[in-house]
Design a protein around this motif. Structure first.
Motif, PDB file in Angstrom:
ATOM      1  N   VAL A   1      65.676  63.860  -9.771  1.00 18.19           N
ATOM      2  CA  VAL A   1      65.821  65.119 -10.452  1.00 18.19           C
ATOM      3  C   VAL A   1      66.619  66.027  -9.352  1.00 18.19           C
ATOM      4  CG1 VAL A   1      65.025  66.993 -11.707  1.00 18.19           C
ATOM      5  CG2 VAL A   1      64.361  64.846 -11.913  1.00 18.19           C
ATOM      6  N   LYS A   2      65.951  66.265  -8.358  1.00 14.90           N
ATOM      7  CA  LYS A   2      66.706  67.564  -7.499  1.00 14.90           C
ATOM      8  C   LYS A   2      68.081  66.904  -7.016  1.00 14.90           C
ATOM      9  CE  LYS A   2      63.044  70.209  -6.104  1.00 14.90           C
ATOM     10  NZ  LYS A   2      63.003  70.944  -7.307  1.00 14.90           N
ATOM     11  N   GLY A   3      68.118  65.797  -6.855  1.00 17.21           N
ATOM     12  CA  GLY A   3      69.565  64.845  -6.452  1.00 17.21           C
ATOM     13  C   GLY A   3      70.615  64.950  -7.486  1.00 17.21           C
ATOM     14  N   VAL A   4      70.169  64.803  -8.700  1.00 16.95           N
ATOM     15  CA  VAL A   4      71.171  65.030  -9.917  1.00 16.95           C
ATOM     16  C   VAL A   4      71.473  66.431  -9.985  1.00 16.95           C
ATOM     17  CG1 VAL A   4      71.546  64.615 -12.201  1.00 16.95           C
ATOM     18  CG2 VAL A   4      70.381  62.916 -11.098  1.00 16.95           C
ATOM     19  N   GLU A   5      70.685  67.342 -10.046  1.00 15.06           N
ATOM     20  CA  GLU A   5      70.782  68.848 -10.241  1.00 15.06           C
ATOM     21  C   GLU A   5      71.842  69.258  -9.051  1.00 15.06           C
ATOM     22  OE1 GLU A   5      66.873  71.283 -11.873  1.00 15.06           O
ATOM     23  OE2 GLU A   5      66.701  70.347  -9.729  1.00 15.06           O
ATOM     24  N   SER A   6      71.375  69.035  -7.823  1.00 19.15           N
ATOM     25  CA  SER A   6      72.296  69.509  -6.812  1.00 19.15           C
ATOM     26  C   SER A   6      73.782  68.768  -6.820  1.00 19.15           C
ATOM     27  CB  SER A   6      71.947  69.000  -5.449  1.00 19.15           C
ATOM     28  OG  SER A   6      72.245  69.327  -4.440  1.00 19.15           O
ATOM     29  N   TYR A   7      73.782  67.804  -7.268  1.00 21.94           N
ATOM     30  CA  TYR A   7      75.140  67.034  -7.389  1.00 21.94           C
ATOM     31  C   TYR A   7      75.927  67.705  -8.528  1.00 21.94           C
ATOM     32  CZ  TYR A   7      78.826  63.300  -7.715  1.00 21.94           C
ATOM     33  OH  TYR A   7      80.041  62.779  -7.767  1.00 21.94           O
ATOM     34  N   ARG A   8      75.297  67.847  -9.390  1.00 18.68           N
ATOM     35  CA  ARG A   8      76.017  68.303 -10.817  1.00 18.68           C
ATOM     36  C   ARG A   8      76.200  69.789 -10.539  1.00 18.68           C
ATOM     37  NH1 ARG A   8      78.623  70.049 -14.270  1.00 18.68           N
ATOM     38  NH2 ARG A   8      78.279  70.112 -16.277  1.00 18.68           N
ATOM     39  N   ILE A   9      75.518  70.536  -9.858  1.00 17.16           N
ATOM     40  CA  ILE A   9      75.921  71.864  -9.567  1.00 17.16           C
ATOM     41  C   ILE A   9      77.184  71.944  -8.643  1.00 17.16           C
ATOM     42  CG2 ILE A   9      75.230  73.955  -8.306  1.00 17.16           C
ATOM     43  CD1 ILE A   9      72.168  73.401  -9.415  1.00 17.16           C
ATOM     44  N   GLY A  10      77.110  71.135  -7.567  1.00 18.92           N
ATOM     45  CA  GLY A  10      78.121  70.934  -6.592  1.00 18.92           C
ATOM     46  C   GLY A  10      79.489  70.460  -7.431  1.00 18.92           C
ATOM     47  N   ILE A  11      79.466  69.758  -8.434  1.00 18.13           N
ATOM     48  CA  ILE A  11      80.542  69.358  -9.160  1.00 18.13           C
ATOM     49  C   ILE A  11      81.305  70.720  -9.682  1.00 18.13           C
ATOM     50  CG2 ILE A  11      81.775  68.115 -11.035  1.00 18.13           C
ATOM     51  CD1 ILE A  11      79.810  65.790 -10.207  1.00 18.13           C
ATOM     52  N   GLU A  12      80.195  71.395 -10.645  1.00 20.82           N
ATOM     53  CA  GLU A  12      80.550  72.340 -11.413  1.00 20.82           C
ATOM     54  C   GLU A  12      81.106  73.546 -10.556  1.00 20.82           C
ATOM     55  OE1 GLU A  12      81.195  73.997 -15.014  1.00 20.82           O
ATOM     56  OE2 GLU A  12      80.129  72.154 -14.710  1.00 20.82           O
TER      57      GLU A  12
ATOM     58  N   ALA B   1      82.678  73.250  -7.461  1.00 19.33           N
ATOM     59  CA  ALA B   1      83.402  72.495  -6.498  1.00 19.33           C
ATOM     60  C   ALA B   1      83.150  72.729  -5.085  1.00 19.33           C
ATOM     61  CB  ALA B   1      84.803  73.331  -6.720  1.00 19.33           C
ATOM     62  N   ASP B   2      81.782  72.498  -4.928  1.00 20.65           N
ATOM     63  CA  ASP B   2      81.302  72.708  -3.627  1.00 20.65           C
ATOM     64  C   ASP B   2      80.900  71.293  -3.048  1.00 20.65           C
ATOM     65  OD1 ASP B   2      79.474  73.161  -1.389  1.00 20.65           O
ATOM     66  OD2 ASP B   2      78.588  74.582  -2.413  1.00 20.65           O
ATOM     67  N   LYS B   3      81.636  70.743  -2.076  1.00 22.11           N
ATOM     68  CA  LYS B   3      81.486  69.576  -1.481  1.00 22.11           C
ATOM     69  C   LYS B   3      80.172  69.321  -0.766  1.00 22.11           C
ATOM     70  CE  LYS B   3      85.429  67.531  -2.496  1.00 22.11           C
ATOM     71  NZ  LYS B   3      85.507  66.265  -3.602  1.00 22.11           N
ATOM     72  N   SER B   4      79.594  70.386  -0.093  1.00 22.46           N
ATOM     73  CA  SER B   4      78.432  70.142   0.698  1.00 22.46           C
ATOM     74  C   SER B   4      77.337  70.347  -0.396  1.00 22.46           C
ATOM     75  CB  SER B   4      78.287  71.311   1.378  1.00 22.46           C
ATOM     76  OG  SER B   4      78.027  72.645   0.861  1.00 22.46           O
ATOM     77  N   GLN B   5      77.304  70.698  -1.467  1.00 21.17           N
ATOM     78  CA  GLN B   5      76.375  70.659  -2.564  1.00 21.17           C
ATOM     79  C   GLN B   5      76.203  69.303  -3.018  1.00 21.17           C
ATOM     80  OE1 GLN B   5      74.316  73.659  -3.511  1.00 21.17           O
ATOM     81  NE2 GLN B   5      73.167  72.169  -4.789  1.00 21.17           N
ATOM     82  N   GLN B   6      77.616  68.752  -3.564  1.00 19.36           N
ATOM     83  CA  GLN B   6      77.568  67.268  -3.860  1.00 19.36           C
ATOM     84  C   GLN B   6      76.782  66.495  -2.799  1.00 19.36           C
ATOM     85  OE1 GLN B   6      81.455  66.372  -5.300  1.00 19.36           O
ATOM     86  NE2 GLN B   6      81.997  68.710  -5.740  1.00 19.36           N
ATOM     87  N   MET B   7      77.283  66.707  -1.707  1.00 22.40           N
ATOM     88  CA  MET B   7      76.697  65.635  -0.605  1.00 22.40           C
ATOM     89  C   MET B   7      75.059  65.844  -0.460  1.00 22.40           C
ATOM     90  SD  MET B   7      79.293  64.015   0.230  1.00 22.40           S
ATOM     91  CE  MET B   7      78.782  62.948   1.634  1.00 22.40           C
ATOM     92  N   ALA B   8      74.758  66.820  -0.502  1.00 22.10           N
ATOM     93  CA  ALA B   8      73.267  67.017  -0.334  1.00 22.10           C
ATOM     94  C   ALA B   8      72.707  66.553  -1.787  1.00 22.10           C
ATOM     95  CB  ALA B   8      73.056  68.729  -0.402  1.00 22.10           C
ATOM     96  N   GLY B   9      73.258  66.553  -2.927  1.00 19.70           N
ATOM     97  CA  GLY B   9      72.788  65.520  -4.068  1.00 19.70           C
ATOM     98  C   GLY B   9      72.920  64.289  -3.963  1.00 19.70           C
TER      99      GLY B   9
END
Length: 144
Positions: free
Chosen positions: A98-109, A111-119
């Motif tokens: 759940v936290k991974g999908v949330e973080s990745y999804r927020i990162g895409i929205e 355009a934050d690569k570090s947030q995407q990578m954390a997810g």
């Protein structure tokens, strides 16, 4: 005679309540089973679409919708249901999936690569757990 009838009525009432509660439990298990498996399926589908080369805007929107749908379903899954399947499942589902999908999804929205990578890092941890435990968990989730 009256006492006997009263006792019979109480036994009948209690057995009816137990049967009703049992049907509700079965319905809840089926609902939880659906939420869990469909959340996994939706997120996996969205993830596969995001890996396509030359991703069009329509494909991106569809992939993000899959992630969103998967998250909505994941939030419906009760930890107690998952813990009955495997004591590590509830914690790992919340912490990594759940936290991974949330973080990745927020990162895409954003355009934050570090947030995407954390997810993605959290999702890799989920994947490691899921690959090891999947067969046993899915065997328990097969309809009877």
């Amino acid at each position: 005679m009256r006492l006997l009838l009263r006792s019979f009525f109480l036994i009948w009432l209690v057995s009816g309540l137990i049967a009703c509660d049992s049907r509700q439990d079965e319905a809840n298990v089926e609902e939880q089973r659906y939420y869990f498996l469909e959340a996994l399926r939706q997120v996996e589908s969205g993830g596969r679409k995001l890996q396509l080369a030359d991703l069009s805007q329509a494909q991106l929107s569809e992939a993000l919708a899959n992630l969103d749908d998967g998250l909505k379903l994941a939030f419906q899954v009760e930890r107690s249901f998952l813990d009955k399947l495997d004591l590590r499942l509830g914690k790992n589902f919340e912490r990594y999936f759940v936290k991974g999908v949330e973080s990745y999804r927020i990162g895409i929205e954003a355009a934050d690569k570090s947030q995407q990578m954390a997810g993605l890092k959290l999702l890799q941890q989920w994947s490691g757990f899921w690959q090891a435990a999947q067969d046993s968990i899915l065997a328990q989730l097969k309809p009877e």
